[in-house]
Design a protein around this motif. Sequence first.
Motif, PDB file in Angstrom:
ATOM      1  N   PHE A  83       0.834  -1.201   0.000  1.00  0.00           N
ATOM      2  CA  PHE A  83       0.000   0.000   0.000  1.00  0.00           C
ATOM      3  C   PHE A  83       0.871   1.253   0.000  1.00  0.00           C
ATOM      4  O   PHE A  83       0.582   2.224  -0.707  1.00  0.00           O
ATOM      5  N   GLU A  84       1.936   1.223   0.777  1.00  0.00           N
ATOM      6  CA  GLU A  84       2.829   2.383   0.843  1.00  0.00           C
ATOM      7  C   GLU A  84       3.511   2.627  -0.497  1.00  0.00           C
ATOM      8  O   GLU A  84       3.638   3.774  -0.950  1.00  0.00           O
ATOM      9  N   ALA A  85       3.954   1.533  -1.158  1.00  0.00           N
ATOM     10  CA  ALA A  85       4.612   1.678  -2.462  1.00  0.00           C
ATOM     11  C   ALA A  85       3.626   2.131  -3.529  1.00  0.00           C
ATOM     12  O   ALA A  85       4.016   2.788  -4.499  1.00  0.00           O
ATOM     13  N   THR A  86       2.355   1.806  -3.360  1.00  0.00           N
ATOM     14  CA  THR A  86       1.325   2.224  -4.307  1.00  0.00           C
ATOM     15  C   THR A  86       0.997   3.708  -4.133  1.00  0.00           C
ATOM     16  O   THR A  86       0.825   4.440  -5.108  1.00  0.00           O
ATOM     17  N   ILE A  87       0.924   4.153  -2.881  1.00  0.00           N
ATOM     18  CA  ILE A  87       0.568   5.553  -2.591  1.00  0.00           C
ATOM     19  C   ILE A  87       1.745   6.491  -2.831  1.00  0.00           C
ATOM     20  O   ILE A  87       1.584   7.583  -3.389  1.00  0.00           O
TER      21      ILE A  87
ATOM     22  N   GLU B 169      12.399   0.972  -5.569  1.00  0.00           N
ATOM     23  CA  GLU B 169      12.758  -0.410  -5.911  1.00  0.00           C
ATOM     24  C   GLU B 169      11.546  -1.330  -5.821  1.00  0.00           C
ATOM     25  O   GLU B 169      11.316  -2.158  -6.710  1.00  0.00           O
ATOM     26  N   LEU B 170      10.766  -1.192  -4.761  1.00  0.00           N
ATOM     27  CA  LEU B 170       9.577  -2.032  -4.609  1.00  0.00           C
ATOM     28  C   LEU B 170       8.541  -1.695  -5.683  1.00  0.00           C
ATOM     29  O   LEU B 170       7.917  -2.593  -6.260  1.00  0.00           O
ATOM     30  N   HIS B 171       8.354  -0.426  -5.960  1.00  0.00           N
ATOM     31  CA  HIS B 171       7.423   0.001  -7.008  1.00  0.00           C
ATOM     32  C   HIS B 171       7.805  -0.622  -8.351  1.00  0.00           C
ATOM     33  O   HIS B 171       6.946  -1.114  -9.091  1.00  0.00           O
ATOM     34  N   LEU B 172       9.089  -0.636  -8.657  1.00  0.00           N
ATOM     35  CA  LEU B 172       9.562  -1.218  -9.910  1.00  0.00           C
ATOM     36  C   LEU B 172       9.367  -2.733  -9.921  1.00  0.00           C
ATOM     37  O   LEU B 172       8.880  -3.307 -10.905  1.00  0.00           O
TER      38      LEU B 172
ATOM     39  N   LEU C 241      -7.090   0.176  -5.272  1.00  0.00           N
ATOM     40  CA  LEU C 241      -6.244   1.359  -5.139  1.00  0.00           C
ATOM     41  C   LEU C 241      -5.292   1.485  -6.319  1.00  0.00           C
ATOM     42  O   LEU C 241      -5.134   2.578  -6.899  1.00  0.00           O
ATOM     43  N   ARG C 242      -4.671   0.393  -6.700  1.00  0.00           N
ATOM     44  CA  ARG C 242      -3.710   0.429  -7.809  1.00  0.00           C
ATOM     45  C   ARG C 242      -4.404   0.720  -9.140  1.00  0.00           C
ATOM     46  O   ARG C 242      -3.858   1.415  -9.999  1.00  0.00           O
TER      47      ARG C 242
END
Length: 496
Positions: A230-234, A241-244, A301-302
């Motif tokens: 959720f944090e990487a999405t927001i 790195e996690l988003h990628l 959310l995504r």
Amino acid sequence: MLEDSKKARNVLSHAEVDTHIHAAACMNQKHLLRFIKHTYQTEPDRTVAEKRGRKITLRQVFDSLHMDPYDLTVDSLDVHAGRQTFHRFDKFNSKYNPVGASELRDLYLKTENYLGGEYFARMVKASRTQVPSAVALATGFQVGRLCCVQAEVARELEESKYQYSEPRLSIYGRSPEEWPSLARWFIQHKVYSPNMRWIIQVPRIYDIFRSKKLLPSFGKMLENIFLPLFEATINPQDHRELHLFLKYVTGFDSVDDESKHSDHMFSDKSPSPDIWTSEQNPPYSYYLYYMYANIMVLNNLRRERGLSTFLFRPHCGEAGSITHLVSAFLTADNISHGLLLKKSPVLQYLYYLAQIPIAMSPLSNNSLFLEYSKNPLREFLHKGLHVSLSTDDPMQFHYTKEALMEEYAIAAQVWKLSTCDLCEIARNSVLQSGLSHQEKQKFLGQNYYKEGPEGNDIRKTNVAQIRMAFRYETLCNELSFLSDAMKSEEITALTT
């Protein structure tokens, strides 16, 4: 076996996807053995571990195990499942330890260790993979440059051109730092391949962590699994790195021995995850519901932010209670195994009506829960269930480097499957995979998402239109029959 694999390859000249495979066993035995000997030959004095403040070299690791890697053979490696693993999931898990040594499993088959999972990454990734611009941007790697490393699993997939794989990587929920660590492993070691899509498996082992005082409640485990996402999405900029990494993740899996009995029956009276503080492991249905609920909210959310979403594809119906299949029917997008559908015609019918994809692994089941000749895959296929073939763990169940072709070849020989049967299974594997819309159009045709013959491009799938018409008309007839029955019931209720 080699001739059968060649025949299967000639028939399956179009794409097929290994829809269920665990990354820690995605290589065959000879591959692992070769890699172990190679590392010992080229870097025996490299520091590979640390114990009680003392640095340990690769040579010292093998000395402590009283073995010489040059003397190792495929047999002495002892990672192949056999008679001793049948109905013994504990012995099956121990097969992940080469020569029975957990030290070698930690060193060669883990993403988190002293080397940052380097050896595991080198075994998995391709030899000459074009680094995508997104990865290059995050790592500072030059766009368009080729990363040259030892030829391994991903390269063989790329060379086969039409073969894809969906390896499972583990997130345990012990700590929220597992996600950044896994993303770092993926990016720093450039474990990208255009022929791979990644799925995250969550082992159902809360009871082990709770007994060791690593977690205060089941709710904390869920928080560790989903809060970083959720944090990487927001805030993707704060978690680059996690988003990628999440761009290459297509789904979640729930794994463990399904035959474990649970005294608790999940219901509206069950304690919420934050209140579940006992050392007892929650039941299968409890795990599935709360994973499904979190994935659904995360996907919403995504989707709003234009990001990729995830499928829920748990292991289900391999053993244990038939109620597992009920839970998955209500929550899952796909399932793996589904053997127990054989014992429940009603559930089997529901899975058929909903066309819920089932990734089946007959060779794996043959070593664990069900003899090959009794596997229901052929029966499911002929009835019209949405089945595909998968390998599960090539290191433990297969002998050739083309494990998926081995599955197709043996299935064709044992069950006398026709060319059309094999191509239908391959088409199903692409449909139920995490490949993108554009990739599915490339392999199945522009209208692959349409039902019946209209969605089948025979030039790409090699599946006869008469087969597709039969599947579509039969399903429509069943649905029409149910619709008419419901209307009759409503009329009867209104007139009485």
